[in-house]
Each structure stands twice: as C-alpha cells, then as structure tokens.
Design a protein around this motif. Structure first.
Motif, PDB file in Angstrom:
ATOM      1  N   MET A 115      -6.809   0.145  -0.964  1.00 56.81           N
ATOM      2  CA  MET A 115      -6.008  -1.058  -1.182  1.00 56.81           C
ATOM      3  C   MET A 115      -4.944  -1.159  -0.091  1.00 56.81           C
ATOM      4  O   MET A 115      -4.196  -0.210   0.147  1.00 56.81           O
ATOM      5  CB  MET A 115      -5.342  -0.999  -2.559  1.00 56.81           C
ATOM      6  CG  MET A 115      -4.364  -2.128  -2.838  1.00 56.81           C
ATOM      7  SD  MET A 115      -5.148  -3.744  -3.041  1.00 56.81           S
ATOM      8  CE  MET A 115      -5.980  -3.518  -4.594  1.00 56.81           C
ATOM      9  N   LEU A 116      -4.920  -2.283   0.573  1.00 57.91           N
ATOM     10  CA  LEU A 116      -3.906  -2.560   1.592  1.00 57.91           C
ATOM     11  C   LEU A 116      -2.826  -3.426   0.979  1.00 57.91           C
ATOM     12  O   LEU A 116      -3.121  -4.485   0.417  1.00 57.91           O
ATOM     13  CB  LEU A 116      -4.536  -3.266   2.789  1.00 57.91           C
ATOM     14  CG  LEU A 116      -3.554  -3.754   3.855  1.00 57.91           C
ATOM     15  CD1 LEU A 116      -2.902  -2.576   4.563  1.00 57.91           C
ATOM     16  CD2 LEU A 116      -4.251  -4.662   4.856  1.00 57.91           C
ATOM     17  N   PHE A 117      -1.580  -2.985   1.082  1.00 55.16           N
ATOM     18  CA  PHE A 117      -0.446  -3.765   0.597  1.00 55.16           C
ATOM     19  C   PHE A 117       0.318  -4.320   1.794  1.00 55.16           C
ATOM     20  O   PHE A 117       0.899  -3.562   2.567  1.00 55.16           O
ATOM     21  CB  PHE A 117       0.490  -2.898  -0.254  1.00 55.16           C
ATOM     22  CG  PHE A 117      -0.115  -2.426  -1.548  1.00 55.16           C
ATOM     23  CD1 PHE A 117      -0.160  -3.262  -2.654  1.00 55.16           C
ATOM     24  CD2 PHE A 117      -0.627  -1.146  -1.656  1.00 55.16           C
ATOM     25  CE1 PHE A 117      -0.696  -2.821  -3.857  1.00 55.16           C
ATOM     26  CE2 PHE A 117      -1.174  -0.696  -2.849  1.00 55.16           C
ATOM     27  CZ  PHE A 117      -1.213  -1.542  -3.954  1.00 55.16           C
ATOM     28  N   ASP A 118       0.293  -5.623   1.966  1.00 53.44           N
ATOM     29  CA  ASP A 118       1.081  -6.285   3.008  1.00 53.44           C
ATOM     30  C   ASP A 118       2.499  -6.428   2.472  1.00 53.44           C
ATOM     31  O   ASP A 118       2.779  -7.302   1.656  1.00 53.44           O
ATOM     32  CB  ASP A 118       0.467  -7.649   3.328  1.00 53.44           C
ATOM     33  CG  ASP A 118       1.229  -8.378   4.436  1.00 53.44           C
ATOM     34  OD1 ASP A 118       2.336  -7.926   4.804  1.00 53.44           O
ATOM     35  OD2 ASP A 118       0.729  -9.409   4.915  1.00 53.44           O
ATOM     36  N   MET A 119       3.375  -5.553   2.921  1.00 50.40           N
ATOM     37  CA  MET A 119       4.720  -5.507   2.360  1.00 50.40           C
ATOM     38  C   MET A 119       5.492  -6.810   2.573  1.00 50.40           C
ATOM     39  O   MET A 119       6.377  -7.145   1.785  1.00 50.40           O
ATOM     40  CB  MET A 119       5.495  -4.323   2.930  1.00 50.40           C
ATOM     41  CG  MET A 119       4.926  -2.964   2.538  1.00 50.40           C
ATOM     42  SD  MET A 119       4.836  -2.742   0.748  1.00 50.40           S
ATOM     43  CE  MET A 119       5.725  -1.216   0.535  1.00 50.40           C
ATOM     44  N   ASN A 120       5.164  -7.528   3.640  1.00 50.98           N
ATOM     45  CA  ASN A 120       5.852  -8.796   3.891  1.00 50.98           C
ATOM     46  C   ASN A 120       5.430  -9.880   2.921  1.00 50.98           C
ATOM     47  O   ASN A 120       6.149 -10.875   2.748  1.00 50.98           O
ATOM     48  CB  ASN A 120       5.587  -9.271   5.326  1.00 50.98           C
ATOM     49  CG  ASN A 120       6.226  -8.363   6.352  1.00 50.98           C
ATOM     50  OD1 ASN A 120       7.374  -7.964   6.198  1.00 50.98           O
ATOM     51  ND2 ASN A 120       5.482  -8.022   7.385  1.00 50.98           N
ATOM     52  N   ALA A 121       4.269  -9.708   2.285  1.00 49.93           N
ATOM     53  CA  ALA A 121       3.748 -10.748   1.398  1.00 49.93           C
ATOM     54  C   ALA A 121       4.038 -10.464  -0.076  1.00 49.93           C
ATOM     55  O   ALA A 121       3.749 -11.301  -0.929  1.00 49.93           O
ATOM     56  CB  ALA A 121       2.241 -10.890   1.601  1.00 49.93           C
ATOM     57  N   LEU A 122       4.580  -9.282  -0.370  1.00 50.20           N
ATOM     58  CA  LEU A 122       4.786  -8.882  -1.761  1.00 50.20           C
ATOM     59  C   LEU A 122       6.187  -9.221  -2.255  1.00 50.20           C
ATOM     60  O   LEU A 122       7.149  -9.195  -1.476  1.00 50.20           O
ATOM     61  CB  LEU A 122       4.569  -7.380  -1.906  1.00 50.20           C
ATOM     62  CG  LEU A 122       3.155  -6.860  -1.690  1.00 50.20           C
ATOM     63  CD1 LEU A 122       3.153  -5.334  -1.720  1.00 50.20           C
ATOM     64  CD2 LEU A 122       2.210  -7.409  -2.742  1.00 50.20           C
ATOM     65  N   PRO A 123       6.328  -9.518  -3.542  1.00 47.93           N
ATOM     66  CA  PRO A 123       7.673  -9.684  -4.109  1.00 47.93           C
ATOM     67  C   PRO A 123       8.447  -8.375  -4.017  1.00 47.93           C
ATOM     68  O   PRO A 123       7.865  -7.284  -4.001  1.00 47.93           O
ATOM     69  CB  PRO A 123       7.397 -10.052  -5.579  1.00 47.93           C
ATOM     70  CG  PRO A 123       5.973 -10.461  -5.638  1.00 47.93           C
ATOM     71  CD  PRO A 123       5.268  -9.738  -4.531  1.00 47.93           C
ATOM     72  N   ALA A 124       9.762  -8.463  -3.995  1.00 50.18           N
ATOM     73  CA  ALA A 124      10.618  -7.289  -3.815  1.00 50.18           C
ATOM     74  C   ALA A 124      10.382  -6.236  -4.891  1.00 50.18           C
ATOM     75  O   ALA A 124      10.369  -5.035  -4.602  1.00 50.18           O
ATOM     76  CB  ALA A 124      12.086  -7.710  -3.800  1.00 50.18           C
ATOM     77  N   ASP A 125      10.180  -6.647  -6.139  1.00 49.12           N
ATOM     78  CA  ASP A 125      10.019  -5.661  -7.210  1.00 49.12           C
ATOM     79  C   ASP A 125       8.727  -4.869  -7.069  1.00 49.12           C
ATOM     80  O   ASP A 125       8.676  -3.682  -7.411  1.00 49.12           O
ATOM     81  CB  ASP A 125      10.103  -6.328  -8.582  1.00 49.12           C
ATOM     82  CG  ASP A 125       8.987  -7.336  -8.820  1.00 49.12           C
ATOM     83  OD1 ASP A 125       8.607  -8.049  -7.878  1.00 49.12           O
ATOM     84  OD2 ASP A 125       8.500  -7.403  -9.969  1.00 49.12           O
ATOM     85  N   ILE A 126       7.682  -5.481  -6.531  1.00 54.81           N
ATOM     86  CA  ILE A 126       6.418  -4.780  -6.319  1.00 54.81           C
ATOM     87  C   ILE A 126       6.551  -3.805  -5.154  1.00 54.81           C
ATOM     88  O   ILE A 126       6.059  -2.672  -5.215  1.00 54.81           O
ATOM     89  CB  ILE A 126       5.263  -5.764  -6.074  1.00 54.81           C
ATOM     90  CG1 ILE A 126       5.147  -6.740  -7.245  1.00 54.81           C
ATOM     91  CG2 ILE A 126       3.956  -5.010  -5.858  1.00 54.81           C
ATOM     92  CD1 ILE A 126       4.906  -6.076  -8.592  1.00 54.81           C
TER      93      ILE A 126
END
Length: 202
Positions: free
Chosen positions: A1-12
């Motif tokens: 799983m790739l998490f694009d940190m710029n696209a995620l809400p702050a809490d996630i």
C-alpha cells in the motif's frame, strides 16, 4: 500500500506515523513562561540527535484551540526547557500533565508533582524523575501551521546516583531505569523489557 502523504487528511497521516514509528521515547518537558508560570507536558516526537555538542530534537504539534502549545510558546520566547525521561513509576503523573488547561495553570501544581530548581536554566526539574536534561534552544523550525521542531543543546544532565554504575566512564544501569515509551494508538505505552543484543559486524 502506497500512502501519498500530501493527499491524506492530517489525522490519517498522524495515525500512520504513530502506528509505525515505535517505540518512541517520551520527553516530559518543563518550561517557564516569561511571566514565571511553569508548564509541563509530554511529547513523543523526540530523540537525541548527536553528542558534539549533545543535542535533542522535539516535535511539538499544534493545539487545536490555541495554535502554538504552551510548551512551544515558552521555548520560543525564553529558549530554555528541561527534558525528563519517564519511568514506569512516573507514568500516571506524566499522564496527568496531558490535561487541557489554560496557559496560566501550572500542571505540576495541579497534579501535585514535586519539583526542584534546575542548575543552569530557569524551568524547574521534576524531583522524582531519575533522568533530566537541562536544555537551551539552538534552533526552532516552524514546520507547519503552529507546528514546530525545536533543536536544543543539553547543557547539563542529571542522573540519580542509584542508576550510575561508573560516572567516570559514563556507565548507566539503563534496564534499572524502567523507562517507558510511546506506542501506537490512543493511550498505548511500552515497557523497556524483552531485550536482545546483536554484535556489530567487523
């Protein structure tokens, strides 16, 4: 799983970071406001960064209600703070200082925690913590809205005599300290047990 940190809400983003970067040592920080009010709060975005000079870094997140947290405001205005390491015996007291109170309330007095004067900085030391680092700020970087990373130089270290094996050689009985660390999720901590050792390859 790739998490694009710029696209995620702050809490996630926060959940991903705190669920994977573990265990994290806890910096239980005392500071003093310009008006003399003492503040205490724990932070787990923390570690040592070097020894020439001895430096620490602490990440202080924003307060949803007030912007900069009291700890950040005090360090930014005075440049001084004391970091205490948290033992299992001090866990409840540390947790008590997480309380959300106005800046004029001294969490240490509120929680009934004993303090004593520091040697080289203005904020007091927590008397029953076996390890404390008196620090002066070297640099502060505001990394986001009211989020700041403080780099501090340790100007003196206090270690309770009972844990000092050989002062001349800097030998400390680390397991005997029974330090705790921060883990994943809300309210989870870890004991410093179940250790193993690996020899560094030649």
């Amino acid at each position: 799983m790739l998490f694009d940190m710029n696209a995620l809400p702050a809490d996630i983003r926060y959940k991903i970071l705190t669920a994977t970067v573990t265990p994290r040592p806890i910096a239980w920080i005392t500071t003093q406001a310009a008006n003399g009010t003492t503040n205490a709060a724990p932070f787990s975005f923390f570690n040592v960064m070097g020894h020439e000079p001895p430096t620490v870094a602490v990440g202080i997140l924003r307060s949803p209600e007030r912007g900069f947290k009291d700890t950040a405001n005090n360090i930014l205005s005075t440049g001084e703070f004391v970091i205490h390491l948290v033992t299992a015996a001090m866990a409840e007291a540390m947790n008590a200082t997480c309380v959300n109170v106005p800046p004029e309330v001294d969490e240490l007095k509120w929680a009934g925690i004993r303090v004593e004067p520091s040697n080289m900085v203005a904020p007091p030391r927590i008397a029953d913590c076996p390890v404390a680092f008196e620090c002066r700020s070297l640099a502060s970087v505001v990394t986001g809205p009211y989020q700041v990373t403080v780099i501090g130089q340790i100007v003196c270290a206090h270690v309770s005599d009972e844990f000092v094996v050989d002062a001349r050689r800097g030998y400390i009985d680390t397991p005997a300290l029974k330090l705790i660390s921060r883990m994943h999720g809300s309210g989870w901590y870890a004991h410093s047990t179940d250790l193993f050792q690996l020899a560094r390859p030649e």
